[in-house]
Design an enzyme around this catalytic site. Structure first.
Site, PDB file in Angstrom:
ATOM      1  N   GLY A  37       0.814  -1.214   0.000  1.00  0.00           N
ATOM      2  CA  GLY A  37       0.000   0.000   0.000  1.00  0.00           C
ATOM      3  C   GLY A  37       0.847   1.263   0.000  1.00  0.00           C
ATOM      4  O   GLY A  37       2.045   1.242  -0.322  1.00  0.00           O
ATOM      5  N   ASP A  87      -7.983  -1.349   0.634  1.00  0.00           N
ATOM      6  CA  ASP A  87      -8.641  -0.052   0.831  1.00  0.00           C
ATOM      7  C   ASP A  87      -8.988   0.686  -0.464  1.00  0.00           C
ATOM      8  O   ASP A  87      -9.801   1.607  -0.437  1.00  0.00           O
ATOM      9  CB  ASP A  87      -7.748   0.863   1.674  1.00  0.00           C
ATOM     10  CG  ASP A  87      -7.587   0.351   3.090  1.00  0.00           C
ATOM     11  OD1 ASP A  87      -8.321  -0.575   3.476  1.00  0.00           O
ATOM     12  OD2 ASP A  87      -6.724   0.872   3.818  1.00  0.00           O
ATOM     13  N   ARG A 138      -9.208   3.173   7.277  1.00  0.00           N
ATOM     14  CA  ARG A 138      -8.863   4.213   8.256  1.00  0.00           C
ATOM     15  C   ARG A 138      -8.962   5.608   7.650  1.00  0.00           C
ATOM     16  O   ARG A 138      -9.390   6.545   8.276  1.00  0.00           O
ATOM     17  CB  ARG A 138      -7.435   3.999   8.771  1.00  0.00           C
ATOM     18  CG  ARG A 138      -7.380   3.176  10.013  1.00  0.00           C
ATOM     19  CD  ARG A 138      -5.974   3.017  10.482  1.00  0.00           C
ATOM     20  NE  ARG A 138      -5.151   2.320   9.492  1.00  0.00           N
ATOM     21  CZ  ARG A 138      -4.132   1.538   9.782  1.00  0.00           C
ATOM     22  NH1 ARG A 138      -3.789   1.370  11.027  1.00  0.00           N
ATOM     23  NH2 ARG A 138      -3.444   0.945   8.845  1.00  0.00           N
TER      24      ARG A 138
HETATM   25  O1  F6P Z   1      -4.512  -0.843   4.870  1.00  0.00           O
HETATM   26  C1  F6P Z   1      -5.226  -2.015   4.907  1.00  0.00           C
HETATM   27  C2  F6P Z   1      -5.939  -2.189   6.215  1.00  0.00           C
HETATM   28  O2  F6P Z   1      -6.650  -3.390   6.151  1.00  0.00           O
HETATM   29  C3  F6P Z   1      -6.835  -1.036   6.662  1.00  0.00           C
HETATM   30  O3  F6P Z   1      -8.085  -1.044   6.056  1.00  0.00           O
HETATM   31  C4  F6P Z   1      -6.883  -1.243   8.129  1.00  0.00           C
HETATM   32  O4  F6P Z   1      -7.157  -0.042   8.778  1.00  0.00           O
HETATM   33  C5  F6P Z   1      -5.515  -1.734   8.453  1.00  0.00           C
HETATM   34  O5  F6P Z   1      -5.005  -2.318   7.279  1.00  0.00           O
HETATM   35  C6  F6P Z   1      -5.456  -2.731   9.586  1.00  0.00           C
HETATM   36  O6  F6P Z   1      -4.120  -3.015   9.845  1.00  0.00           O
HETATM   37  P1  F6P Z   1      -3.593  -4.213  10.742  1.00  0.00           P
HETATM   38  O7  F6P Z   1      -3.751  -5.477   9.974  1.00  0.00           O
HETATM   39  O8  F6P Z   1      -2.157  -3.886  10.966  1.00  0.00           O
HETATM   40  O9  F6P Z   1      -4.425  -4.227  11.972  1.00  0.00           O
END
Ligand code: F6P
Length: 331
Positions: free
Chosen positions: A117, A165, A209
């Site tokens: 990302g 996202d 987010r």
């Molecule tokens: O960026 C991808 C994502 O899935 C977001 O939608 C989400 O806020 C975040 O990653 C969650 O991250 P982690 O897996 O580190 O909790």
């Protein structure tokens, strides 16, 4: 677009390319690894798989493995990423990137494909821009010879946007967004049946987010009553409007309400709007039996959709990598 496959074959002979996946995993990352590996082998380049994202690049050793055609067999249908992913702190430091450059140049790799990302691709760009400085430093430290640094003066980067996202400018769909949407729709459809049985309101929190794409599309596709996304904070007094809307829907005969909320939803003053706040509001103002479901990492799990499986192959053929391999690969 016409692709001359015969011209392409062996056009990367003598070159080396590495692929890694980074940041939050996304369905379709394996398809990306497969497509890069097989295209790389097709053009005669050496292809390396880097395990555990940038951390593998920083650590080197067994984290960087030469791949063959079979290394990526039977992975196109798998979610997640078989080479692992990480949000790597070390790579955000110059010391970490120095170590990463050392491990690449040691193997003659000057072509790097990063599937990740925003943060991951920003990191890749910093790495690319620092490359010659990093090599000079490695020469000064006596870790590589000057002639090696002269041989590998340039690092080519290809970024494949892997994120559920769909939050990257310049690309219509990021790898994983379509699969995540399918997953979300399955959950909403499942919840709808129980919600209407009990005449309940459901507040469903989806990921995102900073980007409300998943929330917007799933709300449209499910005919939700209300939606919250980070990009469009509601005007003050939204509580009244939302409750009026939910009540109106019930008074017209609906047996349920669906409210979709992106995890990063905020109000006009930058204050988070949480799913529990919305739930409590509905209970207090309308007296509806209300539940919250946070979909969480389910959205990133499971098998990739057909779209996500073929997206990267199309990207590789149609957009950049083929051209890069043919025209821009440098030793
Ligand atoms: O960026 C991808 C994502 O899935 C977001 O939608 C989400 O806020 C975040 O990653 C969650 O991250 P982690 O897996 O580190 O909790």
């Amino acid at each position: 677009m016409h692709v001359d496959f015969e011209k392409l074959r062996m056009s990367g002979a003598g070159k080396a390319i590495a692929v890694l996946t980074s940041g939050g995993d996304a369905q379709g990352m394996n398809a990306a690894v497969r497509a890069v590996t097989r295209m790389g082998i097709y053009v005669g380049a050496k292809v390396y798989l880097i395990y555990e994202g940038y951390q593998g690049l920083v650590d080197g050793g067994d984290h960087i493995k030469l791949a063959n055609w079979q290394s990526v067999t039977n992975i196109i249908q798998l979610g997640g990423t078989i080479i692992g992913s990480a949000r790597c702190k070390a790579f955000t430091t110059r010391e970490g990137r120095l170590s990463a450059a050392f491990h690449l140049v040691q193997r003659g790799i000057t072509n790097l494909c990063v599937c990740g990302g925003d943060g991951s691709l920003t990191g890749a760009n910093i790495f690319r821009s620092e490359w010659s400085d990093l090599l000079s430093e490695l020469v000064r430290q006596g870790r590589i010879t000057d002639s090696l640094a002269q041989q590998y003066t340039h690092l080519n980067i290809v970024g494949l946007v892997g994120s559920i996202d769909n939050d990257f400018c310049g690309t219509d769909m990021t790898i994983g967004a379509d699969s995540a949407l399918h997953r979300i729709m399955e959950v909403i459809d499942a919840i709808t049946t129980t919600a209407q049985s009990h005449q309940r309101t459901f507040v469903l929190e989806v990921m995102g987010r900073h980007c409300g794409y998943l929330a917007v599309v799933s709300a449209l596709a499910s005919g939700a009553d209300w939606l919250f996304i980070p990009e469009a904070p509601p005007e003050d007094g939204w509580e009244d409007h939302m409750c009026a809307r939910l009540g109106e829907s019930r008074s017209k005969g609906s047996r349920l309400n669906i409210v979709i909320i992106a995890e990063g939803a905020i109000d006009k003053h930058g204050q988070p709007i949480s799913s529990n706040y919305v739930k409590d509001l509905v209970v207090q103002r309308l007296g509806y039996d209300t539940r919250v479901t946070v979909l969480g990492h389910v959205q990133r799990g499971g098998t990739p959709s057909a779209f996500d499986r073929v997206l990267v192959s199309i990207m590789l053929l149609c957009i950049r990598v083929a051209r890069l391999i043919v025209k821009r690969l440098r030793p």
